[in-house]
Structure formats: C-alpha cells, structure tokens
Scaffold this active site. Sequence first.
Site, mmCIF file in Angstrom:
data_model
loop_
_atom_site.group_PDB
_atom_site.id
_atom_site.type_symbol
_atom_site.label_atom_id
_atom_site.label_comp_id
_atom_site.label_asym_id
_atom_site.label_seq_id
_atom_site.Cartn_x
_atom_site.Cartn_y
_atom_site.Cartn_z
ATOM 1 C CB SER A 85 -0.960 -0.053 1.196
ATOM 2 O OG SER A 85 -2.057 0.816 1.013
ATOM 3 C CG HIS A 235 -5.640 -2.791 0.847
ATOM 4 N ND1 HIS A 235 -4.923 -2.580 -0.320
ATOM 5 C CD2 HIS A 235 -5.140 -1.899 1.758
ATOM 6 C CE1 HIS A 235 -4.040 -1.607 -0.125
ATOM 7 N NE2 HIS A 235 -4.149 -1.172 1.124
#
Length: 255
Positions: A85, A235
């Site tokens: 990320s 995620h």
Amino acid sequence: MKLHANVEGNGFPLFILHGFLGMGDNWKTLGKEYADAGFQVHLIDQRNHGRSPHSSEFNYTVLAEDVKQYAEDNQISKFSIIGHSMGGKTAMQLACQHPELIEKLVVADIAPKYYEPHHQQILEGLTRLEEAEISSRKEADQLLSEFISEQGIRMFLLKNLNRKEKNAYGLRVNLSALKQNIEEVGKALAEDAHFNGETLFLKGSKSNYITDEDKKIIHQHFPEAKIESIQGAGHWLHAEKKDAFFEASISFLKA
C-alpha cells in the site's frame, strides 16, 4: 533521517515497507519466513510511523530518500524490496529515483495511480483516541469501535498504542503530520518515473486497489512488471492469505 528497523537473518538484503498507519512489526511473522528462506530481512518503520522519528515533512520523495539513507547507513549497496500500500508507493518511488539500488521490486496491492483520501473515518477515530485519556487497551478498542466496525482493522490500528505511563497510553504515529499531509498518501507517481528492473505486483482478488484498467499504467512505469492475484484476499493480502503471499513473492525473489 535515521529510520528504526528490526533486522533478522543472514543473506541478501530484503527491505519490507509497511502501509499507512502500520509499522514493521506488522510483518514480523512473514519476516521470519523470508529470513528462514535465506534473506537478511529489514522490517523498516517509515517516518512518522512506529519507532522512527517524526517530521512535519511527509511525501513519497522524502520517504524514498529515507530508505536510501537507511541503506547507506547500513552499508547496503543493493537490495530487494517489498512494499504494501503506502509502502508500495514508497518502494516504487525509490526504484524509479534510484534504480541502481534495487535488485527486485515487489508491490503489494497498490498501483502507481492517484487515490482519493479514504481514511477519514479511521483518522477521526484515532484523533478521538489521542485526545481521550485512555487507561487500557480494552477502553481504546471500545472507543475506536464507534468509528470502525471491523475488529481486524481495529486490532491493526491498536498496535500503535504505546504505554506512556503506568496507566496512560498514547499513539506512536505522528497523527497531526499524517492528517496535514493526507493528500500526499494518495499521490500518483510522476508521469516520467520508470523502473526497468524485475517487478512483481501482487493484488488481492477481493480488493479494488488494482483494477484491470490499471495494468496499462503499471506497465507504462514498470515495463517488466508481472501482475499476479492472490485468491480470496482483500487489501491486507499478506495478512489474510499469508501462505499464498509468501509463495508468490518468494518464488519471484528467488528466481
């Protein structure tokens, strides 16, 4: 800036960069597996996170330079890097700014494109937590649950809780700097940024951070990139599907 890191194992250096509001410790279990596979693993806390220093300056240029400085301080001239990320954006920036440092690049569930700020609810909860006089982790969790329903995300965030005194807790993250620079977190790579080295993008099949449309922009910046999906993962793919993430990344790193 001298970044804090935990180092484990011997072998070729592998740097791991956590995501927004995370820390190197989030990767402790996987870090040990990479170390057992023959790497010297560096679990790095990025600035304003974990045990690394705080600064009002926060953008991907300085985050990448921090990692370069860390490598120089530790006399490491070449390394592979995994970034998740926000950490993936830092790793991409570093690879484009200083390609000579990077052996192999692994980017976990983030593309080189712009993302609108989407952490407002989390930041609001953490702000309330920082303002409150918290005396236990249970109390902190109860307060955060007013803002964040998912227990897994609350557990992840509560790793930032730091005992300041016997019955008083604070946050390790530099919340004010992160809130002031929240637009920087979603910034895209510069159009002329390129890295021609070996690159692997790993996406969660349930995550919308990397879409099919993003493949074009990925290959514009990273012409050698492979893109693979971790089935059943969102995620936080490295935590949700740890074994699958490890297998995909280690086969690339060892190839």
